[in-house]
Design a protein around this motif. Structure first.
Motif, short mmCIF file in Angstrom:
data_model
loop_
_atom_site.label_atom_id
_atom_site.label_comp_id
_atom_site.label_asym_id
_atom_site.label_seq_id
_atom_site.Cartn_x
_atom_site.Cartn_y
_atom_site.Cartn_z
N THR A 190 0.98 -1.44 0.02
CA THR A 190 0.21 -0.12 -0.02
C THR A 190 0.68 0.96 -0.02
O THR A 190 0.77 2.32 -0.84
CB THR A 190 -1.23 0.47 1.26
OG1 THR A 190 -1.50 -1.58 1.05
CG2 THR A 190 -1.92 1.24 1.46
N VAL A 232 -5.85 -5.45 6.07
CA VAL A 232 -5.49 -4.26 4.64
C VAL A 232 -5.17 -3.13 5.11
O VAL A 232 -5.79 -2.61 6.22
CB VAL A 232 -6.98 -4.30 3.49
CG1 VAL A 232 -6.73 -2.91 3.22
CG2 VAL A 232 -7.37 -5.79 3.22
N GLN A 353 -9.77 -9.48 2.11
CA GLN A 353 -10.40 -8.38 1.30
C GLN A 353 -9.04 -8.09 1.18
O GLN A 353 -8.43 -7.39 -0.03
CB GLN A 353 -10.67 -7.52 2.68
CG GLN A 353 -12.02 -6.94 2.28
CD GLN A 353 -12.36 -6.77 3.89
OE1 GLN A 353 -11.67 -6.50 4.96
NE2 GLN A 353 -14.12 -6.32 3.52
N ARG A 357 -7.67 -7.47 -2.47
CA ARG A 357 -6.99 -6.11 -3.06
C ARG A 357 -5.53 -6.69 -3.31
O ARG A 357 -4.71 -5.81 -3.88
CB ARG A 357 -6.73 -5.57 -1.85
CG ARG A 357 -6.63 -3.99 -1.84
CD ARG A 357 -6.13 -3.27 -0.14
NE ARG A 357 -6.36 -1.73 -0.18
CZ ARG A 357 -5.60 -1.59 0.57
NH1 ARG A 357 -4.26 -2.07 1.61
NH2 ARG A 357 -5.26 -0.28 0.49
N HIS B 23 -2.53 -0.66 -5.72
CA HIS B 23 -2.69 -1.47 -4.31
C HIS B 23 -3.65 -0.18 -3.57
O HIS B 23 -3.53 -0.88 -2.00
CB HIS B 23 -1.66 -2.16 -3.35
CG HIS B 23 -1.27 -3.59 -4.40
ND1 HIS B 23 -1.48 -4.73 -3.91
CD2 HIS B 23 0.05 -3.11 -5.06
CE1 HIS B 23 -0.38 -5.27 -4.98
NE2 HIS B 23 -0.34 -4.35 -4.99
N LEU B 25 -7.01 0.81 -3.44
CA LEU B 25 -7.46 0.52 -2.94
C LEU B 25 -8.60 0.56 -1.52
O LEU B 25 -8.32 -0.03 -0.22
CB LEU B 25 -8.57 0.20 -3.51
CG LEU B 25 -10.04 -0.62 -3.80
CD1 LEU B 25 -11.02 -0.05 -4.54
CD2 LEU B 25 -10.23 -2.18 -3.92
N ILE B 27 -10.79 -0.15 0.84
CA ILE B 27 -11.04 -1.36 1.32
C ILE B 27 -12.69 -1.19 2.79
O ILE B 27 -14.00 -1.23 2.14
CB ILE B 27 -10.82 -2.98 1.51
CG1 ILE B 27 -9.82 -3.12 0.94
CG2 ILE B 27 -11.33 -4.07 2.60
CD1 ILE B 27 -10.66 -3.90 -0.92
#
Lengths: 457, 457
Positions: A190, A232, A353, A357, B23, B25, B27
């Motif tokens: 991320t 996430v 998730q 992702r 990466h 997004l 969620i």
């Protein structure tokens, strides 16, 4: 037997030689079919049979409880010596290693963020695109993250496999290591893409705007992610308004109660059944193995449902309440799922998730088709499942792996049922799900690992 | 794990140093409660758990089938010598006596009808009310009917109790005798009141007008009543249009199939369970008796449901089709009944209709209140139940009688639940019905009679 309300019998009189009531009432006054005949236009309700089913289930299993009591008495006893002190010490050590790995990940990102800031300042001056030097440095960052994450998982796994004797402590350590490993991966992926967006001035999701990159690279932010009930990483999460003590206590109480229930059910009902099955497996007596499997299926389903509720409803909600984590969709109504695919999408939202992702969507983004991308997801998941079950029990026999991979054909088979949208199609799909997953798959896997574990001990 | 259809991942491009998929997004984009939390406004469907319940029931009982097979093998074997020839001969004799009693009832009514015709002719001439002589003669007629009916029942009962050894043959004979006895009573009562109406020019129900008294006093009319699937005499019944052979064959086939199933279930599952319970009862081992009772409850419920369907849906419909009997309401949806009272009104309509027309309503007509009139009905029914079970097994131990009388307090207890009309109230009432009737009452009674029967043999 009471008279229908609409024909009250006439009152008696003294004038006739017989009371006025006549035994001549026409009971059968018109032709009509029986309640269950196909001739009838309406189908009667069968709700009463649902109630009967519940009662027969209760009576049948209460009987097994009495039978179990007569056979074994009370099997529960608490002996604090059942955990080796060495196991507890090593388990704690594994647990305490985790903040170290997280801190390393933070330092790596801190360095990357510093470079990114520098690069953006340069860009503004020279207006050139990202230099080759930056690209090389990014590979270094990726390598550092990979090394850190791999160490986090592999050191714990090795300790669990070789040095921790008790399967429960081993499973807890391994589970924690896998969770943190997934979190480290999500954190790295991320932040890489946030950095990319930062340098290329790409827009990021609206919710992140209260903490734009690189402001999110702080110890506090990472610590929140460590404890947040999600796999996430997001710089910002939706938060609940305030911590509700009563909500937390209820969820926490549920979790404790259910854990005790699971422990009791396992010791009193599952363990004797598993023990008794050893001879059957040893002699490959098929009828007996089948009988054991079916006996195990009820208790394993109950334990599974208790475990699901304890973790996904009570546990994660309690944790989320403490963390004021707003998005509580840890699962949706998987029990109604008309296909195996639906089940895997619904029962464990945090893992789903993560997979979506960080594995499925990127692969699709690289041009993979749905089938291979799904297969990759299940392959990844199968390896993790085998690690979670095989390492603590010291039996890497591949049953958990095979069980996860077997989901792919089952998903393919039940997909048409899900798409039909009819009640009976979804009932069939739902029954296939319950049978394959709860009534056959799990007890079978439990039998396999218990048998392999017993052979070693 | 498949991506939701509404966010297809972007296609890859070669222009960036990384593929376009990010990466990043979000969620977790909004706060939302868990599916099972009370915070949610909607309750999810739990239909999947109903399916699970069905499957667990199947698996649990399939396991018992396998266990039973491993323990006992196949217990079924057909030995034609199991019925004593004397029993069969005597049973047939009892059966053949019945037309005799019916013929006597016909002769009595023929005499009464002749008198009534005479009296009406006199009345027309003299216009006086019924003379005292007629009243005396009517008492004679009643006495003749009572004697005939009592003989019909008591001779068979005595033969069953003292001379017929096999409980199955005994039960069939006794059941037949009770049915014909009730039919004789209904025939006598109905014709008395038809005669009364005839003399007093009272109106009779519209459906009877195609065969007004005394035209109905024929051998054909009585023979039809003998075979008609009802206990309530009417000169005229609603008739179905034509005999449908396929309907008859289906119902008849169901009846045969279910009878075989009941026989198999009883021999293979009920008998071993009953046998094993003898020691438990002998030693008054309460936990063990309870365990036996619960084991018996499932099989007795299944046998009961099969028996209900075989008799009330298949058997009576097959008979009704042959007789072109139109009113097929032999039961209504008793399985949903929210009270014991509802159950007794719904499950056996022929007996309920007899009781209502010839006992309850006349008593109410004489000024009795609902409570005592109902009590009379259940007292009558309790005596018949004890005769049906106690005489063939030679054990008049009063359990069937007590079981029927125990319905009165149970009806009183569940009456408020029925009147509440709420879903949960009716669920509670329905569960009380199933528990008291199928899960406790019947297996308990079966245990008692089996134990008493075994003591005698």
């Amino acid at each position: 037997m009471e008279a229908a309300k609409n024909d009250p019998p006439p009152l008696p009189t003294k004038h006739s030689i017989l009371p006025k009531y006549k035994h001549t009432l026409a009971i059968h006054s018109k032709a009509r079919p029986s309640c269950l005949s196909h001739d009838r236009e309406t189908t009667p309700s069968f709700i009463g049979f649902r109630n009967l089913m519940v009662l027969v289930l209760i009576a049948g299993n209460l009987r097994l409880v009495v039978e179990n009591y007569m056979k074994y008495g009370v099997l529960i006893g608490f002996s604090p010596g059942s955990f080796r002190p060495g196991d507890v010490r090593l388990g704690l050590l594994c647990y305490l290693m985790v903040p170290g790995h997280l801190f390393i990940a933070y330092l790596v990102e801190l360095a990357a963020a510093a470079q990114a800031r520098q690069a953006q300042a340069m860009q503004k001056k020279t207006d050139e695109s990202k230099p080759v030097k930056l690209r090389v440095q990014w590979r270094l960052i990726a390598f550092a993250h990979a090394l850190n994450a791999t160490l986090c998982l592999s050191v714990t796994s090795a300790a669990v496999y070789w040095d921790i004797d008790h399967p429960l402590i081993g499973t807890l350590c391994e589970l924690h290591a896998v969770i943190v490993w997934l979190k480290l991966l999500s954190y790295a992926f991320t932040n890489r893409d946030l950095r990319d967006s930062y340098l290329e001035n790409h827009p990021v999701p609206e919710i992140y705007q209260s903490c734009p990159y690189p402001e999110n690279i702080t110890v506090n932010n990472l610590t929140y992610f460590w404890w947040a009930p999600t796999l996430v990483y997001q710089p910002v999460y939706p938060r609940s308004e305030k911590f509700r003590m009563s909500f937390f206590l209820k969820r926490f109480g549920e979790m404790i109660g259910l854990s005790v229930a699971i422990w009791f059910l396992t010791q009193q009902y599952a363990v004797p059944t598993l023990r008794n099955s050893l001879t059957a497996i040893d002699r490959l007596n098929l009828a007996h193995i089948l009988e054991r499997l079916m006996k195990l299926s009820t208790i394993s389903t109950v334990v599974w449902l208790c475990g699901f509720f304890a973790v996904f409803q009570s546990g994660l909600n309690a944790l989320a309440e403490v963390m004021r984590f707003g998005d509580r969709e840890f699962y949706s109504d998987w029990w109604n799922s008309a296909s195996l695919g639906g089940y895997w999408r619904m029962w464990n939202r945090p893992v789903y998730q993560f997979m979506k992702r960080h594995i499925y969507a990127p692969l699709r983004g690289r041009g993979w088709r749905h089938g291979p991308a799904s297969t990759m997801v299940f392959l990844f998941s199968a390896v993790l499942h085998e690690m979670l079950v095989g390492l603590p029990t010291k039996n890497i026999i591949g049953v958990a792996f095979a069980g996860m991979m077997a989901q792919l054909p089952l998903i393919a088979v039940t997909l048409p049922l899900e798409k039909m949208h009819g009640t009976s199609a979804s009932t069939v799909g739902n029954m296939i799900f319950w049978t394959s997953f709860c009534l056959v798959g799990q007890p079978f896997a439990a039998l396999c690992y218990f048998f392999a574990y017993s052979l070693r001990n």
